[in-house]
Each structure stands twice: as structure tokens, then as C-alpha cells.
Write an enzyme that holds these catalytic residues in place. Structure first.
Site, PDB file in Angstrom:
ATOM      1  N   HIS A 125       0.831  -1.206   0.000  1.00 32.20           N
ATOM      2  CA  HIS A 125       0.000   0.000   0.000  1.00 32.20           C
ATOM      3  C   HIS A 125       0.865   1.255   0.000  1.00 32.20           C
ATOM      4  O   HIS A 125       0.536   2.250  -0.647  1.00 32.20           O
ATOM      5  CB  HIS A 125      -0.928  -0.008   1.218  1.00 32.20           C
ATOM      6  N   CYS A 126       1.987   1.213   0.701  1.00 27.22           N
ATOM      7  CA  CYS A 126       2.869   2.383   0.820  1.00 27.22           C
ATOM      8  C   CYS A 126       3.504   2.798  -0.506  1.00 27.22           C
ATOM      9  O   CYS A 126       3.835   3.974  -0.693  1.00 27.22           O
ATOM     10  CB  CYS A 126       3.996   2.097   1.810  1.00 27.22           C
ATOM     11  N   ILE A 127       3.699   1.856  -1.414  1.00 31.79           N
ATOM     12  CA  ILE A 127       4.412   2.174  -2.656  1.00 31.79           C
ATOM     13  C   ILE A 127       3.464   2.408  -3.822  1.00 31.79           C
ATOM     14  O   ILE A 127       3.909   2.575  -4.965  1.00 31.79           O
ATOM     15  CB  ILE A 127       5.432   1.073  -3.014  1.00 31.79           C
TER      16      ILE A 127
END
Length: 374
Positions: A328-330
Site C-alpha cells: 500500500h505504501c508504494i
């Protein structure tokens, strides 16, 4: 997405991380169009590594966390699509930030908005995309550990931050959880702890081990969610998702990372903030990090039960976790504008790339600020 390359965050010249990012991009591209921003120096390498259907765009950045440095897109009741450009200070600036400088990251959101061809809101406060989750119906979830941290917006009180979130995302109800995942270097991003499955329903990272520091954190979040109501007055249905590990950085992994002034050191034995909640929700797939062979299967089965109409796709997530985040972060989703014929006229209606069904459009009261396409 953005392409990883800095050797003081990604081991072995970022080659293992680049393979992991390629796996994520490939999995998402099976149902959603994917663009990857890449530095000039890495353009040829990324183009050779990524599938042909993935668009590669030359775009400078300091690292590869598109969720946090990129824009949050919103739609309104007239079919308009705009991007919110948050201020960024590398998760804490000079008081706990992860690296310095962050000037190129600060410019990523505006560039992405221009690439996508939509208008832009420049928000007057620091916020990372991973610090918030919304349900598309007026509810936002965040953590006190992050948004109330003095290294983000020391001049703003809780009520002022709530007002800005309501203004820029057209949300009505803000649910405050306490801390994020134990030792999360982002100061407790909610996207590593808790995520919406659908309106009124969330998934929460969990452990039954009372000796683990994560137990009290997750227990507190569970209790707060039990007491909270969303923007439509609903109680939350909370699904517990087992955490991997605990996981720790090995000596060999730490040895492959270059030390650099201004960057947070990566040390052997450090506990990693692993979480299966850090997934990407796509049109037809849910892309989930694989982190622990003992628990990957149970996590995948749980998510399949929560998303029965989507295929659950596991991708190797450890290399991304070593850099400080996960799937999700990338990534950052972008709504798609569709053309409909209404009364003989073509009218643009914004739709999400990450859902197969059209979201309920906001009313006229929200037309100026938009509704987050999350």
C-alpha cells in the site's frame, strides 16, 4: 508507483527491491493501468525490468513511497477529478524524519497531477497518504501517533487538523485510533494497522500474544473502533488479521545497505513493522505482501473471505518491508474519468480505477472540495 534506487535505504543497490516492485506492478497491471515514475539514471533499467503494459515516466524523487509523496485524488458530484497535494517533510523533517533532503519528493504530487491532467489543491499542512484511510461515504480513520505528532504540524491543534481534513477531503466523521504498528518508522501510519474492507467494515492487524507490544496497540484500536460510529451512524464490524512474525532485519540484510549522512540507519536485529493490512485494493485483485511462510496462508484465506469477488494475489513483500513499508505504501490509486451521454451532451463522470462499481457521488455541498477516491 516510484522506482527504488537509493542504496542507503535499499540493500544491494536496490536490486532486490526493484524485483519486488516489479512483482507488485505486474500484479496490479493485470486489472489496473500502472504508471511508474523513474529517475533519468534508472529509466532504461526500469523499462527493461517492468512489463510492456506498465507506463514508465521520467520523474525525479528522493525515494519510492508514492502513497506518501504522491497526491490523494478526489472526485465531486459533477464528475470532476482533482488531486490534493499535501506538504511533505520525510515523516518528521529535522525532528525524526527518515532522510534529508526531501525536496524532490515534495514536488512529486504536483507532477503526478499534471501527468494525469487534472486540477490541483495545494493543502497548507503536512500529511502523508498512508496516514489516512477513508470509506468514500464521509468517514476517515487515522492515528493520533501520526497526525498529532509535533514533528508534522506543531502549530495545529486536533480540532484544526480535523477541520482541514474535512475541508480537503469532504469527510464528515474522523475516527482517531491511538498508535500504529509497533516501531513503524512513519510514526504510526494507519495503513499499516487498519483498513476499510467496505463502508462500516474494517480489517485490523492483530496478535493474541499478550507479551508482544503490538497486542496492547491493537487491543486499544479494537476498543476505539467498537465505541466509534461512522459518518452514517453505523457501528464498525472489525475483522482481526494476524500479524506476521514478529520479523527482524538480519545481519546480512543490514550489511547490504550503505550508510549515508541524513538517512535513518538500518541495523541488524531491528524489528520490522510487518503487516498484511498493507495491501492494494484493485479492480479485480487484492495485492497482498507475503511476509511469513507460517502465516501467509492464513492471511490470504482471511482476505479471500473478506473480498470474495476479488482474486487475492500474494507478492514477496520482505524487500519492501526492509525499506520501511509495503504494498500500500508504494502505490497510489487514481480515479478514471468516464464519458457518459446525458441529454445529448457528453458529461465526464469520475470513476475509481480501484473498484469495479461506481461510487456514490457526493452531493452539491461537497462539489467544491470533492470526495476522496480511496
Amino acid at each position: 508507483m516510484l522506482w527504488p534506487e537509493r542504496p542507503d535505504n535499499w540493500r544491494l543497490g536496490a536490486k532486490p527491491a526493484q524485483q519486488a516492485f516489479t512483482a507488485v506492478a505486474t500484479a496490479i497491471a493485470a486489472s489496473d493501468p500502472v504508471s511508474v515514475g523513474v529517475s533519468a539514471a534508472q529509466y532504461d533499467n526500469a523499462r527493461r525490468s517492468l512489463p510492456a503494459e506498465v507506463r514508465v515516466v521520467e520523474l525525479s524523487s528522493n525515494d519510492a513511497w508514492m502513497r506518501d509523496v504522491g497526491p490523494t485524488f478526489v472526485v465531486n458530484g459533477r464528475g470532476g477529478l482533482r488531486g490534493v497535494d499535501w506538504m511533505f517533510n520525510a515523516w518528521g523533517g529535522l525532528h525524526g524524519g527518515i532522510y534529508f533532503p526531501w525536496d524532490r519528493d515534495e514536488g512529486v504530487a504536483q507532477k503526478v497531477i499534471e501527468i494525469e491532467g487534472c486540477d490541483r489543491y495545494r493543502a497548507p499542512f503536512v500529511l502523508e497518504g498512508g496516514a489516512i484511510h477513508v470509506d468514500g461515504q464521509g468517514t476517515l480513520i487515522t492515528t493520533e501517533e501520526c497526525l498529532l505528532n509535533r514533528n508534522r504540524n506543531p502549530h495545529l491543534a486536533r480540532g484544526e487538523i480535523e477541520g482541514l481534513l474535512q475541508r480537503y477531503l469532504a469527510v464528515e466523521t474522523i475516527v482517531w485510533l491511538g498508535k500504529g504498528v509497533h516501531l513503524d518508522e512513519t510514526d504510526g501510519h494507519v495503513d499499516n494497522l487498519c483498513a476499510f474492507v467496505r463502508p462500516g467494515e474494517v480489517v485490523l492487524t492483530w496478535t493474541d500474544d499478550r507479551r508482544d507490544p503490538q497486542y496492547e496497540i491493537s487491543r486499544d484500536a479494537w476498543e476505539r473502533l467498537q465505541q466509534a460510529r461512522d459518518a452514517r451512524g453505523r457501528r464498525f464490524k472489525v475483522h482481526k488479521l494476524v500479524q506476521p512474525g514478529p520479523l527482524y532485519m538480519t545481519k546480512a540484510e543490514a550489511a547490504g545497505i550503505d550508510a549515508a549522512e541524513g538517512s535513518q540507519p538500518r541495523e541488524a536485529g531491528a524489528r520490522l513493522a510487518g503487516s498484511y493490512v498493507n495491501f492494494y485494493l484493485g479492480n479485480r485483485h487484492v495485492v497482498v505482501p507475503l511476509l511469513d511462510p507460517k502465516r501467509d496462508g492464513a492471511a490470504m484465506r482471511k482476505l479471500k473471505a473478506l473480498f470474495p469477488r476479488r482474486e487475492i494475489v500474494g507478492v514477496p513483500g520482505r524487500e519492501i518491508l526492509l525499506g520501511g513499508g509495503n504494498v500500500h505504501c508504494i502505490t497510489q490509486q487514481v480515479p478514471r474519468a468516464a464519458q457518459l451521454v446525458v441529454g445529448g451532451r457528453r458529461v465526464a463522470v469520475a470513476r475509481r480505477r480501484t473498484t469495479a462499481r461506481r461510487r456514490r457521488m457526493a452531493g452539491s455541498r461537497r462539489a467544491e472540495t470533492g470526495t476522496q477516491a480511496e
